[in-house]
Scaffold this motif. Sequence first.
Motif, short mmCIF file in Angstrom:
data_model
loop_
_atom_site.label_atom_id
_atom_site.label_comp_id
_atom_site.label_asym_id
_atom_site.label_seq_id
_atom_site.Cartn_x
_atom_site.Cartn_y
_atom_site.Cartn_z
N LEU A 70 -2.81 32.40 -38.31
CA LEU A 70 -2.83 33.63 -37.52
C LEU A 70 -2.47 33.56 -35.96
CD1 LEU A 70 -6.37 34.61 -38.56
CD2 LEU A 70 -4.32 35.46 -39.52
N ASP A 71 -1.60 34.47 -35.81
CA ASP A 71 -1.28 34.74 -34.25
C ASP A 71 -2.47 34.84 -33.42
OD1 ASP A 71 -1.40 37.71 -33.73
OD2 ASP A 71 -0.29 37.50 -35.58
N GLN A 72 -2.10 35.05 -32.12
CA GLN A 72 -3.34 35.00 -31.17
C GLN A 72 -4.11 36.64 -31.51
OE1 GLN A 72 -2.32 34.96 -26.99
NE2 GLN A 72 -4.40 34.78 -26.58
N LYS A 73 -3.53 37.54 -31.76
CA LYS A 73 -3.89 38.72 -31.78
C LYS A 73 -5.03 38.96 -32.96
CE LYS A 73 -3.39 43.86 -31.54
NZ LYS A 73 -2.33 44.82 -31.15
N ALA A 74 -4.27 38.28 -34.13
CA ALA A 74 -4.98 38.43 -35.60
C ALA A 74 -6.34 37.49 -35.80
CB ALA A 74 -4.12 38.23 -36.51
N GLY A 75 -5.98 36.24 -34.78
CA GLY A 75 -7.09 35.42 -34.75
C GLY A 75 -8.14 35.88 -33.85
N LYS A 76 -7.95 36.54 -32.81
CA LYS A 76 -9.22 37.12 -32.00
C LYS A 76 -9.91 38.25 -32.70
CE LYS A 76 -10.04 39.12 -27.51
NZ LYS A 76 -9.26 39.79 -26.19
N THR A 77 -9.06 39.16 -33.55
CA THR A 77 -9.70 40.13 -34.33
C THR A 77 -10.40 39.71 -35.52
OG1 THR A 77 -7.86 41.47 -33.66
CG2 THR A 77 -9.16 42.23 -35.34
#
Length: 50
Positions: A2-9
Amino acid sequence: MLDQKAGKTYRKLLTASNKYEAFKIIDRLDPNTAKRVLIALFMNSNNYSS
């Protein structure tokens, strides 16, 4: 991966207090990020892991 935004979400969804809060998080996402997060949830669910 996952990229950073998807991982955070993804982490926010795992710690959501109820289903409505999780729905609001997903509802605010752009379609591409939502797709990546939901695929990650699906792949990591207990029903589909080996």
